[in-house]
Design a protein around this motif. Structure first.
Motif, PDB file in Angstrom:
ATOM      1  N   MET A   1       0.819  -1.190   0.000  1.00 44.50           N
ATOM      2  CA  MET A   1       0.000   0.000   0.000  1.00 44.50           C
ATOM      3  C   MET A   1       0.868   1.261   0.000  1.00 44.50           C
ATOM      4  O   MET A   1       0.545   2.226  -0.671  1.00 44.50           O
ATOM      5  CB  MET A   1      -0.931  -0.044   1.217  1.00 44.50           C
ATOM      6  N   LYS A   2       1.971   1.222   0.768  1.00 46.32           N
ATOM      7  CA  LYS A   2       2.870   2.375   0.799  1.00 46.32           C
ATOM      8  C   LYS A   2       3.483   2.618  -0.575  1.00 46.32           C
ATOM      9  O   LYS A   2       3.658   3.754  -0.989  1.00 46.32           O
ATOM     10  CB  LYS A   2       3.974   2.176   1.839  1.00 46.32           C
ATOM     11  N   GLN A   3       3.818   1.525  -1.267  1.00 52.36           N
ATOM     12  CA  GLN A   3       4.405   1.661  -2.605  1.00 52.36           C
ATOM     13  C   GLN A   3       3.396   2.283  -3.564  1.00 52.36           C
ATOM     14  O   GLN A   3       3.757   3.142  -4.370  1.00 52.36           O
ATOM     15  CB  GLN A   3       4.880   0.307  -3.118  1.00 52.36           C
ATOM     16  N   LEU A   4       2.140   1.881  -3.483  1.00 48.54           N
ATOM     17  CA  LEU A   4       1.099   2.468  -4.337  1.00 48.54           C
ATOM     18  C   LEU A   4       0.966   3.955  -4.064  1.00 48.54           C
ATOM     19  O   LEU A   4       0.882   4.765  -5.004  1.00 48.54           O
ATOM     20  CB  LEU A   4      -0.238   1.760  -4.123  1.00 48.54           C
ATOM     21  N   ALA A   5       0.964   4.342  -2.806  1.00 49.57           N
ATOM     22  CA  ALA A   5       0.865   5.762  -2.455  1.00 49.57           C
ATOM     23  C   ALA A   5       2.071   6.533  -2.981  1.00 49.57           C
ATOM     24  O   ALA A   5       1.912   7.622  -3.550  1.00 49.57           O
ATOM     25  CB  ALA A   5       0.744   5.922  -0.941  1.00 49.57           C
ATOM     26  N   LEU A   6       3.255   5.976  -2.814  1.00 50.31           N
ATOM     27  CA  LEU A   6       4.468   6.634  -3.305  1.00 50.31           C
ATOM     28  C   LEU A   6       4.432   6.779  -4.821  1.00 50.31           C
ATOM     29  O   LEU A   6       4.711   7.841  -5.366  1.00 50.31           O
ATOM     30  CB  LEU A   6       5.711   5.857  -2.873  1.00 50.31           C
ATOM     31  N   TRP A   7       4.084   5.708  -5.512  1.00 48.36           N
ATOM     32  CA  TRP A   7       4.019   5.751  -6.981  1.00 48.36           C
ATOM     33  C   TRP A   7       2.969   6.746  -7.455  1.00 48.36           C
ATOM     34  O   TRP A   7       3.149   7.420  -8.458  1.00 48.36           O
ATOM     35  CB  TRP A   7       3.729   4.377  -7.543  1.00 48.36           C
ATOM     36  N   THR A   8       1.848   6.827  -6.734  1.00 43.43           N
ATOM     37  CA  THR A   8       0.797   7.780  -7.101  1.00 43.43           C
ATOM     38  C   THR A   8       1.298   9.207  -6.975  1.00 43.43           C
ATOM     39  O   THR A   8       1.072  10.037  -7.859  1.00 43.43           O
ATOM     40  CB  THR A   8      -0.457   7.557  -6.230  1.00 43.43           C
ATOM     41  N   VAL A   9       2.011   9.495  -5.894  1.00 44.85           N
ATOM     42  CA  VAL A   9       2.575  10.840  -5.704  1.00 44.85           C
ATOM     43  C   VAL A   9       3.614  11.137  -6.779  1.00 44.85           C
ATOM     44  O   VAL A   9       3.629  12.232  -7.347  1.00 44.85           O
ATOM     45  CB  VAL A   9       3.169  10.983  -4.281  1.00 44.85           C
ATOM     46  N   VAL A  10       4.467  10.168  -7.081  1.00 45.90           N
ATOM     47  CA  VAL A  10       5.466  10.349  -8.142  1.00 45.90           C
ATOM     48  C   VAL A  10       4.764  10.642  -9.470  1.00 45.90           C
ATOM     49  O   VAL A  10       5.145  11.574 -10.194  1.00 45.90           O
ATOM     50  CB  VAL A  10       6.383   9.109  -8.266  1.00 45.90           C
ATOM     51  N   ALA A  11       3.752   9.854  -9.796  1.00 44.15           N
ATOM     52  CA  ALA A  11       3.024  10.051 -11.057  1.00 44.15           C
ATOM     53  C   ALA A  11       2.332  11.405 -11.082  1.00 44.15           C
ATOM     54  O   ALA A  11       2.349  12.106 -12.100  1.00 44.15           O
ATOM     55  CB  ALA A  11       2.011   8.927 -11.268  1.00 44.15           C
ATOM     56  N   LEU A  12       1.732  11.804  -9.971  1.00 50.21           N
ATOM     57  CA  LEU A  12       1.049  13.093  -9.892  1.00 50.21           C
ATOM     58  C   LEU A  12       2.023  14.243 -10.119  1.00 50.21           C
ATOM     59  O   LEU A  12       1.776  15.132 -10.936  1.00 50.21           O
ATOM     60  CB  LEU A  12       0.351  13.237  -8.536  1.00 50.21           C
ATOM     61  N   ILE A  13       3.136  14.222  -9.437  1.00 55.48           N
ATOM     62  CA  ILE A  13       4.129  15.290  -9.575  1.00 55.48           C
ATOM     63  C   ILE A  13       4.720  15.305 -10.986  1.00 55.48           C
ATOM     64  O   ILE A  13       4.844  16.367 -11.606  1.00 55.48           O
ATOM     65  CB  ILE A  13       5.242  15.139  -8.511  1.00 55.48           C
ATOM     66  N   ALA A  14       5.051  14.135 -11.509  1.00 53.02           N
ATOM     67  CA  ALA A  14       5.664  14.067 -12.842  1.00 53.02           C
ATOM     68  C   ALA A  14       4.710  14.550 -13.923  1.00 53.02           C
ATOM     69  O   ALA A  14       5.093  15.365 -14.778  1.00 53.02           O
ATOM     70  CB  ALA A  14       6.120  12.641 -13.140  1.00 53.02           C
ATOM     71  N   THR A  15       3.471  14.077 -13.908  1.00 57.08           N
ATOM     72  CA  THR A  15       2.541  14.457 -14.977  1.00 57.08           C
ATOM     73  C   THR A  15       2.098  15.905 -14.847  1.00 57.08           C
ATOM     74  O   THR A  15       1.984  16.603 -15.855  1.00 57.08           O
ATOM     75  CB  THR A  15       1.322  13.507 -15.031  1.00 57.08           C
ATOM     76  N   LEU A  16       1.873  16.377 -13.625  1.00 54.93           N
ATOM     77  CA  LEU A  16       1.536  17.796 -13.456  1.00 54.93           C
ATOM     78  C   LEU A  16       2.709  18.678 -13.883  1.00 54.93           C
ATOM     79  O   LEU A  16       2.511  19.711 -14.519  1.00 54.93           O
ATOM     80  CB  LEU A  16       1.162  18.102 -11.999  1.00 54.93           C
ATOM     81  N   GLY A  17       3.915  18.267 -13.526  1.00 55.40           N
ATOM     82  CA  GLY A  17       5.097  19.038 -13.906  1.00 55.40           C
ATOM     83  C   GLY A  17       5.259  19.141 -15.409  1.00 55.40           C
ATOM     84  O   GLY A  17       5.519  20.215 -15.950  1.00 55.40           O
ATOM     85  N   VAL A  18       5.096  18.019 -16.098  1.00 57.12           N
ATOM     86  CA  VAL A  18       5.192  18.023 -17.568  1.00 57.12           C
ATOM     87  C   VAL A  18       4.094  18.895 -18.164  1.00 57.12           C
ATOM     88  O   VAL A  18       4.347  19.703 -19.062  1.00 57.12           O
ATOM     89  CB  VAL A  18       5.122  16.580 -18.122  1.00 57.12           C
TER      90      VAL A  18
END
Length: 165
Positions: A1-18
């Motif tokens: 579950m922690k990995q899913l949360a981390l990956w979600t935050v990474v994806a959110l930051i990366a896609t919003l940044g792009v």
């Protein structure tokens, strides 16, 4: 579950940044909108006019943003189309990267009708980032679905609060 949360935050930051980067460079990269894009903008400009301060409309668009954007688009573009393009390119060097490019092109094009060429380019870039993350996450769609839904939630919340137009 922690990995899913981390990956979600990474994806959110990366896609919003792009998205933010490409949108900010959009005018310089693409130039002013042509007449066709201006006509598209005029046709879709009023679709969120009743959203600011209107909680029932906000909830409606929020549900649409999660169902269509967060779930359906990720399953279609990163799940189905990615695997179909990758299968199509079997035996070709860098098949996964060609699949990323093809699904990203179609993802961007799907946003052209209401965001114009700048939306096509920005969403295409987000599609590339999402495709790369899809591979990085071991072809797990959940972080991408959650980050896509959260991105839509942020945009709709800003519209609801009247902070963007």
């Amino acid at each position: 579950m922690k990995q899913l949360a981390l990956w979600t935050v990474v994806a959110l930051i990366a896609t919003l940044g792009v998205d933010i980067l490409i949108q900010s460079l959009g005018a310089d990269l693409i130039g002013p909108p042509d007449e066709a894009t201006q006509a598209i903008d005029a046709r879709f400009q009023g679709r969120f006019d009743n959203l600011p301060g209107n909680f029932p409309v906000f909830l409606f668009w929020l549900a649409i943003g999660w169902i269509i954007g967060g779930f359906t688009e990720e399953v279609l573009f990163r799940g189905v189309l990615f695997s179909r393009f990758e299968h199509l390119f079997t035996g070709v060097p860098f098949a996964a990267f060609l699949a990323i490019a093809c699904q990203a092109f179609l993802f961007g094009q799907g946003h052209h009708y209401y965001q114009g060429m700048a939306g096509w380019v920005a969403n295409g870039a987000v599609g590339v980032m999402s495709g790369v993350l899809y591979l990085k996450f071991g072809r797990n769609l959940w972080p991408l679905m959650l980050s896509h839904g959260l991105t839509n939630t942020i945009g709709l919340t800003l519209l609801y609060l009247g902070l963007t137009g």
